[in-house]
Write a protein that holds these residues in place. Structure first.
Motif, PDB file in Angstrom:
ATOM      1  N   VAL A  89      44.786  22.631  72.660  1.00 23.85           N
ATOM      2  CA  VAL A  89      43.686  23.210  71.970  1.00 23.85           C
ATOM      3  C   VAL A  89      42.488  22.822  71.937  1.00 23.85           C
ATOM      4  O   VAL A  89      42.261  21.868  72.609  1.00 23.85           O
ATOM      5  N   ARG A  91      37.691  23.778  70.597  1.00 21.13           N
ATOM      6  CA  ARG A  91      36.999  23.966  69.369  1.00 21.13           C
ATOM      7  C   ARG A  91      37.534  25.382  69.132  1.00 21.13           C
ATOM      8  O   ARG A  91      37.025  26.103  68.120  1.00 21.13           O
ATOM      9  N   GLN A  93      40.154  26.895  68.705  1.00 20.84           N
ATOM     10  CA  GLN A  93      41.179  26.884  67.533  1.00 20.84           C
ATOM     11  C   GLN A  93      40.843  26.578  66.092  1.00 20.84           C
ATOM     12  O   GLN A  93      41.480  26.902  65.411  1.00 20.84           O
ATOM     13  N   ASN A  95      40.547  25.086  62.818  1.00 21.92           N
ATOM     14  CA  ASN A  95      41.351  24.070  62.073  1.00 21.92           C
ATOM     15  C   ASN A  95      42.902  24.551  62.208  1.00 21.92           C
ATOM     16  O   ASN A  95      43.302  25.822  61.877  1.00 21.92           O
ATOM     17  N   VAL A  96      43.588  23.575  63.051  1.00 16.93           N
ATOM     18  CA  VAL A  96      44.938  24.194  63.255  1.00 16.93           C
ATOM     19  C   VAL A  96      45.961  23.626  62.288  1.00 16.93           C
ATOM     20  O   VAL A  96      45.815  22.784  61.637  1.00 16.93           O
ATOM     21  N   TRP A  98      48.743  22.557  61.929  1.00 16.96           N
ATOM     22  CA  TRP A  98      49.753  21.654  62.673  1.00 16.96           C
ATOM     23  C   TRP A  98      51.008  21.658  61.994  1.00 16.96           C
ATOM     24  O   TRP A  98      51.986  21.522  62.831  1.00 16.96           O
ATOM     25  N   THR A 111      44.271  17.780  72.829  1.00 13.34           N
ATOM     26  CA  THR A 111      42.957  18.397  72.217  1.00 13.34           C
ATOM     27  C   THR A 111      41.725  17.990  73.375  1.00 13.34           C
ATOM     28  O   THR A 111      41.584  17.044  73.860  1.00 13.34           O
ATOM     29  N   TYR A 123      35.608  20.026  66.683  1.00 11.56           N
ATOM     30  CA  TYR A 123      36.892  19.705  65.776  1.00 11.56           C
ATOM     31  C   TYR A 123      37.735  18.759  66.214  1.00 11.56           C
ATOM     32  O   TYR A 123      38.684  18.664  65.991  1.00 11.56           O
ATOM     33  N   GLN A 127      41.429  17.954  64.632  1.00 14.94           N
ATOM     34  CA  GLN A 127      42.584  18.240  65.352  1.00 14.94           C
ATOM     35  C   GLN A 127      43.267  17.101  66.143  1.00 14.94           C
ATOM     36  O   GLN A 127      44.681  17.134  65.937  1.00 14.94           O
TER      37      GLN A 127
END
Length: 288
Positions: A89, A91, A93, A95-96, A98, A111, A123, A127
């Motif tokens: 991932v 930025r 994506q 707020n992933v 998880w 990341t 992010y 992340q």
């Protein structure tokens, strides 16, 4: 700011924030959103079979039958039994979720931390720590821009901004994403010899700072075009091959095997670690 939501049990939110771009960075079409990134590539890229530019994160390019041939392996590279699923991932994506990804069987994630010496993923902290809190083995990556600064400077910037390593059994060695230049000439204006020297210098400085061999992410057409299919890294640096296909026919650079394989970008970049969970833990602790 432009935000695009893609459904996967609520797992993925793509957020294209512009606030993290440092002054003086190259103009980034990719920063206005993934859907706006497709543009005409330069002639050198098209001849190499590179067809889609997004820039600044793994998976920028889908490859078709390349004009630059890569010798096929005697036997096609294959995934081992028990290969571990992962995602990567940036930025884009935002707020992933998880927990949702862990529930699908994903056991590891990378990341994006940095690019050149001018961009940090806004992010990254959330992340990187978010993956860790869900029990995933995590790593960080750097998008190389050899046209803007030295390899040594970029390795140091990467390590100073999230690309370091600790022997906690949950942190994978850093990854160098080296592929088509999304801002100009495909090979960043470097000769094949100069490109190999740049990558070598980055790998050497990263190892000095972390004691680990950096993972190299690339795709076969670009590697052939811009490094002359160099075999300089085949025995020292794990290969992360980008090929959005169902099977792999060959590997670049004389690598005898691949450690990671990015096989799709839908609905997010998805990958395999070519080993069991135990081997993934070994790579996190020391070296597989």
């Amino acid at each position: 700011m432009m935000t695009v939501t893609r459904p996967l049990t609520g797992a993925v939110v793509l957020s294209c924030a512009l606030s993290g771009i440092a002054a003086g960075a190259p103009a980034r079409a990719a920063d206005v959103g993934r859907s706006a990134t497709h543009r005409v590539l330069d002639v050198q890229a098209r001849r190499a079979g590179l067809t889609t530019a997004a820039g600044g994160y793994p998976g920028w390019a889908k490859t078709t039958a390349p004009a630059i041939s890569v010798r096929r392996s005697a036997a096609p590279p294959r995934l081992v039994a028990g290969a571990q699923r992962g995602i990567d991932v940036s930025r884009y994506q935002g707020n992933v979720d998880w927990a949702a990804w862990a529930a699908t069987g994903v056991t590891w994630a990378y990341t994006k931390a940095t690019e050149g010496t001018y961009l940090r993923n806004t992010y990254f902290a959330s992340q990187y720590s978010g993956a860790y809190k869900q029990g995933l083995i995590r790593g960080a990556y750097h998008f190389a821009n050899p046209a803007t600064s030295s390899a040594t400077a970029q390795a140091e910037y990467f390590v100073a901004n999230g690309g370091g390593w600790t022997a906690d059994g949950k942190t994978l060695p850093g990854m160098l994403d080296v592929e088509n230049n999304p801002y100009g000439a495909t090979c960043y204006g470097l000769s094949k010899t100069a490109m190999v020297a740049w990558i070598s210098a980055f790998a050497a400085r990263y190892k000095q700072l972390t004691s680990r061999d950096v993972v190299i992410y690339t795709n076969s057409p670009w590697w052939a075009l811009c490094t002359g299919n160099s075999t300089a890294f085949r025995l020292s640096n794990p290969l992360w091959i980008a090929a959005w296909t169902k099977t792999l026919n060959a590997l670049p650079g004389g690598w005898p095997t691949f450690t990671y394989w990015q096989y799709t970008d839908t609905p997010i970049d998805q990958d395999y670690f070519n080993g069991s969970y135990t081997r993934l833990q070994v790579l996190a602790r020391n070296h597989a």
